[in-house]
Enzyme design. Sequence first.
Site, short mmCIF file in Angstrom:
data_model
loop_
_atom_site.label_atom_id
_atom_site.label_comp_id
_atom_site.label_asym_id
_atom_site.label_seq_id
_atom_site.Cartn_x
_atom_site.Cartn_y
_atom_site.Cartn_z
N HIS A 205 3.03 -4.86 4.13
CA HIS A 205 2.87 -5.32 5.51
C HIS A 205 2.37 -6.76 5.48
CE1 HIS A 205 3.20 -1.34 7.43
NE2 HIS A 205 2.55 -0.89 6.37
N ASP B 277 -4.67 -10.57 -0.68
CA ASP B 277 -3.39 -11.24 -0.44
C ASP B 277 -2.48 -11.12 -1.66
OD1 ASP B 277 -1.55 -12.72 1.06
OD2 ASP B 277 -2.18 -14.58 0.10
N HIS B 278 -1.27 -10.60 -1.42
CA HIS B 278 -0.30 -10.35 -2.48
C HIS B 278 -0.84 -9.38 -3.54
CE1 HIS B 278 1.63 -13.65 -0.45
NE2 HIS B 278 2.74 -13.35 -1.06
N GLU C 111 -1.48 -4.47 11.95
CA GLU C 111 -0.56 -4.04 10.89
C GLU C 111 0.90 -4.30 11.28
OE1 GLU C 111 -1.08 -0.47 7.89
OE2 GLU C 111 -0.13 0.23 9.74
N HIS D 26 0.83 -1.20 0.00
CA HIS D 26 0.00 0.00 0.00
C HIS D 26 0.86 1.25 0.00
CE1 HIS D 26 -0.47 0.91 4.65
NE2 HIS D 26 0.78 0.78 4.29
N CYS E 1 4.98 5.28 5.43
CA CYS E 1 3.87 4.63 4.71
C CYS E 1 3.43 5.45 3.50
CB CYS E 1 2.70 4.37 5.66
SG CYS E 1 2.89 2.82 6.59
N HIS F 259 5.14 -0.12 -0.33
CA HIS F 259 5.82 -1.00 0.63
C HIS F 259 4.75 -1.95 1.11
CE1 HIS F 259 3.82 1.88 3.17
NE2 HIS F 259 3.78 0.94 4.08
NI NI Z 1 2.38 1.00 5.64
#
Ligand code: NI
Length: 135
Positions: free
Chosen positions: A41, A79-80, A124, A14, A33, A39
């Site tokens: 998580h 997911d992914h 997170e 995200h 972020c 990047h």
């Molecule tokens: Ni982030």
Amino acid sequence: MFFVTRREIFSAAHRLYNPKFSDEENERIFGKCSNPNWHGHNYILEVIVAGEINPETGYLIDLKLLKEIIIKNIIDKVDHKNLNTETDFMSGIIPTAENIAAAVWNQLVDKIPDGKLYSVKIYETENNYFEYRGE
Ligand code: NI
């Protein structure tokens, strides 16, 4: 009242930014972020259903069924994936953990066949989690 929790794990990319703000403001508000190159998580999702037990089964809700509902409606879509650009139910939403929890709630609230959706939690990081109960 009983509570049943199903936990799922997903990895997603995200970027937190508000297009109304300059890059400098986004950096100040969202920090790392807001990296324009994305990047990721490793998120933990917990879905909690509340209700009474069915005396014929001893279940509040069949966990196998709850798992399938979460996989189909949430995990397969996140997911992914890139939450900003690939997840239909996050379109136009800044993908903070708060907003992810609320969006997951909105996806699931009408799809729980037994009991009621009580809470959605998004972890997170190891130390931060976010919870939405629909109010
Ligand atoms: Ni982030």
